[in-house]
Motif scaffolding. Sequence first.
Motif, PDB file in Angstrom:
ATOM      1  N   GLY A 104       0.768  -0.969   0.011  1.00 37.48           N
ATOM      2  CA  GLY A 104       0.077  -0.159   0.120  1.00 37.48           C
ATOM      3  C   GLY A 104       1.025   1.140   0.019  1.00 37.48           C
ATOM      4  N   VAL A 105       1.809   1.263   0.955  1.00 32.24           N
ATOM      5  CA  VAL A 105       2.550   2.455   0.900  1.00 32.24           C
ATOM      6  C   VAL A 105       3.550   2.454  -0.425  1.00 32.24           C
ATOM      7  CG1 VAL A 105       4.932   3.400   2.073  1.00 32.24           C
ATOM      8  CG2 VAL A 105       2.978   2.215   3.354  1.00 32.24           C
TER       9      VAL A 105
ATOM     10  N   ASP B 248      -0.021   2.890  -3.431  1.00 38.04           N
ATOM     11  CA  ASP B 248      -1.086   3.679  -3.310  1.00 38.04           C
ATOM     12  C   ASP B 248      -0.839   5.309  -3.644  1.00 38.04           C
ATOM     13  OD1 ASP B 248      -3.579   2.186  -3.411  1.00 38.04           O
ATOM     14  OD2 ASP B 248      -3.673   1.879  -1.141  1.00 38.04           O
TER      15      ASP B 248
ATOM     16  N   LYS C 228      -2.300   7.474  -5.310  1.00 36.16           N
ATOM     17  CA  LYS C 228      -3.602   8.313  -5.188  1.00 36.16           C
ATOM     18  C   LYS C 228      -3.762   8.928  -3.874  1.00 36.16           C
ATOM     19  CE  LYS C 228      -4.615   8.163  -9.657  1.00 36.16           C
ATOM     20  NZ  LYS C 228      -4.978   6.992 -10.137  1.00 36.16           N
ATOM     21  N   ALA C 229      -3.546   7.728  -3.013  1.00 33.40           N
ATOM     22  CA  ALA C 229      -3.993   8.056  -1.557  1.00 33.40           C
ATOM     23  C   ALA C 229      -2.871   9.067  -0.954  1.00 33.40           C
ATOM     24  CB  ALA C 229      -3.964   6.761  -0.822  1.00 33.40           C
ATOM     25  N   MET C 230      -1.596   8.742  -1.495  1.00 35.24           N
ATOM     26  CA  MET C 230      -0.712   9.850  -1.024  1.00 35.24           C
ATOM     27  C   MET C 230      -0.955  11.179  -1.358  1.00 35.24           C
ATOM     28  SD  MET C 230       3.241   8.477  -1.756  1.00 35.24           S
ATOM     29  CE  MET C 230       3.733   6.761  -0.926  1.00 35.24           C
ATOM     30  N   LYS C 231      -1.592  11.422  -2.827  1.00 33.55           N
ATOM     31  CA  LYS C 231      -2.155  12.600  -3.315  1.00 33.55           C
ATOM     32  C   LYS C 231      -3.040  13.369  -1.990  1.00 33.55           C
ATOM     33  CE  LYS C 231      -1.931  13.562  -8.006  1.00 33.55           C
ATOM     34  NZ  LYS C 231      -2.866  13.394  -9.191  1.00 33.55           N
TER      35      LYS C 231
ATOM     36  N   LEU D 101      -3.035  12.841   0.912  1.00 37.89           N
ATOM     37  CA  LEU D 101      -2.299  13.232   1.913  1.00 37.89           C
ATOM     38  C   LEU D 101      -1.461  14.463   1.629  1.00 37.89           C
ATOM     39  CD1 LEU D 101      -1.144   9.734   3.300  1.00 37.89           C
ATOM     40  CD2 LEU D 101      -2.743  11.408   4.618  1.00 37.89           C
TER      41      LEU D 101
ATOM     42  N   GLU E 157       0.944  14.571  -0.414  1.00 38.09           N
ATOM     43  CA  GLU E 157       2.431  14.102  -0.517  1.00 38.09           C
ATOM     44  C   GLU E 157       2.818  13.661  -2.179  1.00 38.09           C
ATOM     45  OE1 GLU E 157       4.933  14.303   1.105  1.00 38.09           O
ATOM     46  OE2 GLU E 157       4.513  14.599   3.038  1.00 38.09           O
TER      47      GLU E 157
ATOM     48  N   LEU F 127      11.190  10.641   0.255  1.00 35.28           N
ATOM     49  CA  LEU F 127      10.149  10.339   1.251  1.00 35.28           C
ATOM     50  C   LEU F 127       9.940   8.674   1.384  1.00 35.28           C
ATOM     51  CD1 LEU F 127       7.643  11.777   2.531  1.00 35.28           C
ATOM     52  CD2 LEU F 127       6.471  10.685   0.629  1.00 35.28           C
TER      53      LEU F 127
ATOM     54  N   LYS G 183      12.514   7.576   4.217  1.00 33.56           N
ATOM     55  CA  LYS G 183      12.100   7.992   5.197  1.00 33.56           C
ATOM     56  C   LYS G 183      10.960   7.032   5.826  1.00 33.56           C
ATOM     57  CE  LYS G 183       9.864  11.600   7.594  1.00 33.56           C
ATOM     58  NZ  LYS G 183       8.631  12.474   7.513  1.00 33.56           N
ATOM     59  N   TRP G 184      10.096   6.777   4.984  1.00 35.06           N
ATOM     60  CA  TRP G 184       8.826   5.883   5.342  1.00 35.06           C
ATOM     61  C   TRP G 184       9.088   4.652   5.495  1.00 35.06           C
ATOM     62  CZ3 TRP G 184       3.747   7.904   2.790  1.00 35.06           C
ATOM     63  CH2 TRP G 184       3.441   9.247   2.990  1.00 35.06           C
TER      64      TRP G 184
ATOM     65  N   GLU H 148      10.379   4.432   9.162  1.00 34.27           N
ATOM     66  CA  GLU H 148       9.326   4.528   9.897  1.00 34.27           C
ATOM     67  C   GLU H 148       8.392   3.323   9.917  1.00 34.27           C
ATOM     68  OE1 GLU H 148       7.259   7.485  11.198  1.00 34.27           O
ATOM     69  OE2 GLU H 148       8.393   9.371  10.595  1.00 34.27           O
ATOM     70  N   LEU H 149       8.256   2.836   8.779  1.00 33.91           N
ATOM     71  CA  LEU H 149       7.412   1.538   8.849  1.00 33.91           C
ATOM     72  C   LEU H 149       8.013   0.287   9.547  1.00 33.91           C
ATOM     73  CD1 LEU H 149       5.199   0.975   5.643  1.00 33.91           C
ATOM     74  CD2 LEU H 149       5.869  -0.824   6.970  1.00 33.91           C
TER      75      LEU H 149
ATOM     76  N   ASN I 129      -9.235   4.135  -7.188  1.00 38.91           N
ATOM     77  CA  ASN I 129      -7.837   4.472  -7.144  1.00 38.91           C
ATOM     78  C   ASN I 129      -6.979   3.992  -8.210  1.00 38.91           C
ATOM     79  OD1 ASN I 129      -7.262   6.205  -4.856  1.00 38.91           O
ATOM     80  ND2 ASN I 129      -6.800   4.355  -3.408  1.00 38.91           N
TER      81      ASN I 129
ATOM     82  N   VAL J  44     -10.002  11.782  -4.600  1.00 42.44           N
ATOM     83  CA  VAL J  44      -8.863  12.536  -3.717  1.00 42.44           C
ATOM     84  C   VAL J  44      -9.578  13.521  -2.836  1.00 42.44           C
ATOM     85  CG1 VAL J  44      -6.968  13.791  -3.855  1.00 42.44           C
ATOM     86  CG2 VAL J  44      -6.941  11.698  -5.107  1.00 42.44           C
TER      87      VAL J  44
ATOM     88  N   MET K 169      -8.642  12.746   5.781  1.00 40.14           N
ATOM     89  CA  MET K 169      -7.382  12.563   5.811  1.00 40.14           C
ATOM     90  C   MET K 169      -6.780  13.694   6.812  1.00 40.14           C
ATOM     91  SD  MET K 169      -6.223   9.705   4.308  1.00 40.14           S
ATOM     92  CE  MET K 169      -6.284   8.701   2.898  1.00 40.14           C
TER      93      MET K 169
ATOM     94  N   ARG L  79       5.304   9.519  15.178  1.00 41.25           N
ATOM     95  CA  ARG L  79       5.638   9.062  13.976  1.00 41.25           C
ATOM     96  C   ARG L  79       4.915  10.316  12.949  1.00 41.25           C
ATOM     97  NH1 ARG L  79       5.210   3.741  15.308  1.00 41.25           N
ATOM     98  NH2 ARG L  79       7.197   3.822  16.812  1.00 41.25           N
TER      99      ARG L  79
ATOM    100  N   ARG M   2       0.913  11.009   8.497  1.00 41.92           N
ATOM    101  CA  ARG M   2       0.768  10.579   7.198  1.00 41.92           C
ATOM    102  C   ARG M   2       0.924   9.106   6.866  1.00 41.92           C
ATOM    103  NH1 ARG M   2       3.749  15.340   4.495  1.00 41.92           N
ATOM    104  NH2 ARG M   2       5.228  14.198   5.962  1.00 41.92           N
ATOM    105  N   LEU M   3       2.312   8.636   7.320  1.00 41.28           N
ATOM    106  CA  LEU M   3       2.496   7.271   7.107  1.00 41.28           C
ATOM    107  C   LEU M   3       1.720   6.596   7.968  1.00 41.28           C
ATOM    108  CD1 LEU M   3       4.668   5.158   6.163  1.00 41.28           C
ATOM    109  CD2 LEU M   3       5.327   5.296   8.506  1.00 41.28           C
TER     110      LEU M   3
ATOM    111  N   LEU N 129      -1.614   6.258   6.106  1.00 41.76           N
ATOM    112  CA  LEU N 129      -1.583   5.334   4.865  1.00 41.76           C
ATOM    113  C   LEU N 129      -1.171   3.779   5.288  1.00 41.76           C
ATOM    114  CD1 LEU N 129      -1.301   5.521   1.801  1.00 41.76           C
ATOM    115  CD2 LEU N 129       0.972   5.983   2.008  1.00 41.76           C
TER     116      LEU N 129
ATOM    117  N   TYR O 177      -4.771   2.629   6.682  1.00 41.84           N
ATOM    118  CA  TYR O 177      -5.609   2.251   5.561  1.00 41.84           C
ATOM    119  C   TYR O 177      -5.342   1.243   4.705  1.00 41.84           C
ATOM    120  CZ  TYR O 177      -6.922   3.747   0.546  1.00 41.84           C
ATOM    121  OH  TYR O 177      -7.371   4.072  -0.489  1.00 41.84           O
ATOM    122  N   SER O 178      -3.967   1.146   4.228  1.00 43.06           N
ATOM    123  CA  SER O 178      -3.582  -0.090   3.464  1.00 43.06           C
ATOM    124  C   SER O 178      -3.995  -1.287   4.042  1.00 43.06           C
ATOM    125  CB  SER O 178      -1.947   0.109   3.174  1.00 43.06           C
ATOM    126  OG  SER O 178      -1.960   1.468   2.379  1.00 43.06           O
TER     127      SER O 178
END
Lengths: 211, 211
Positions: free
Chosen positions: A168-169, A172, A174-177, A179, A181, A187, A190-191, A194-195, B116, B127, B134, B153, B156-157, B160, B163-164
């Motif tokens: 998903g990360v 997705d 579109k989902a980022m949009k 958000l 981002e 990015l 970085k993620w 974090e993930l 999506n 969106v 969001m 954290r 946004r991560l 996402l 959500y995912s």
Amino acid sequence: MERVVASVPGRKSDTKERILDAALHLFATRGYENTSLDFLASSLGLSKQAVLYWFKSKDILLQAVIERDVTELISVLEAALSDAGEGWERMEAVVKSVFRIGVMRPELLELIREVNRVDSSASEMLVALLTPLMERASQFLQAEMVAGRFRKRDPRLVILATYSMVLGVLTDLKAMKALGEEPSVRLLVKWRQELLTFLRDALLIEADTGR
Amino acid sequence: MERVVASVPGRKSDTKERILDAALHLFATRGYENTSLDFLASSLGLSKQAVLYWFKSKDILLQAVIERDVTELISVLEAALSDAGEGWERMEAVVKSVFRIGVMRPELLELIREVNRVDSSASEMLVALLTPLMERASQFLQAEMVAGRFRKRDPRLVILATYSMVLGVLTDLKAMKALGEEPSVRLLVKWRQELLTFLRDALLIEADTGR
DNA sequence: CAAGTGACTTACCATATGGTAAACAACGCG
DNA sequence: CGCGTTGTTTACCATATGGTAAGTCACTTG
């Protein structure tokens, strides 16, 4: 429609591979149903019939893409699942592998998403290819849980959740949009970190592994 | 092709709603490109033109489905995000809401997945609809982090990823097959609980809230 | 009751699509 | 040199698809 490289019609062409490359790219980015053989062929400067010469039907082409690329993907993951050390390290190695693929060859992951969706014999093939990997991952998790390193959960849920999260990360967009981002390599790096932390907190049993 | 209910051609028909219902169902389960207007119409015992009478084009139909159903979905989530108490309780309420929808009206979630993916003006619309939600969720998370209840954290991560994960568990049926599971309500209830625990461990800062 | 309007249907169409058939060009080989 | 093989194109086709145009039928309203 543009790439008229016009390889000599004679012998030994790399056309088959080029078709597979283009198919991977187009199926992943535009979707399977939405990619016509005409479009695919002309994007390579070929006629549709050239494509049908190498692959008897569109469905068979999809299967061939899966066989070539998903197999590759799976072997990368299998390697990550075997190589690295114990416990969390191994888990981390697998996730990092997926991220590496997601950055360098995002189409591979998008293809999986796409195939999962399309209703064709190809999806059964994907399941067949994926099952052994899932089985191995499940056994790995179970062993870690028994060893008291991972929290006790249904391994299949852990796999599905992790799989969905990572995919998903990475896909997705579109989902980022939504958000606010724009996806970028920076990015994602970085993620990824974090993930991983997110996953570690969820899975690993606290044993001050060096917080 | 079967449902020839034949409502009187006269006045006040519920056809528009029935078309939206069928479109939601078919777009979600068979995909947008793969659902022809003819098929959709005849599944309602109508001619294609009846559909085009209510919705000037297929794309507009998709937009209408989104407008009606995604709006509904979002308002449910907005409610969950407002109602429940503080901190983890609220987070839990939101996830449970999504699961409730996933069990009772899985098509709603599948539609989001589908939109999506499709490249149309509809996805921009999605969106636009999703962004405020969001934003609210992000602010909620940030507040919890500042208050020291949630781990710090990138919100946004977290969104996402959650959500995912939730969408994945609820919609990636094919992946479930690879795990040797047939999706059932019983399993989903079990997994909802596990997933919540998973999330709690990942997000909540230990303060023995009654382990 | 005639005219209008709402809710359709039948006819029709241009285009796109997956796929078949056959022709054709370049090469390797006997 | 002729001939089969390999790779590719041109012709062609049936079908499906989104969409337009015009007709139809019942009900409402002035």
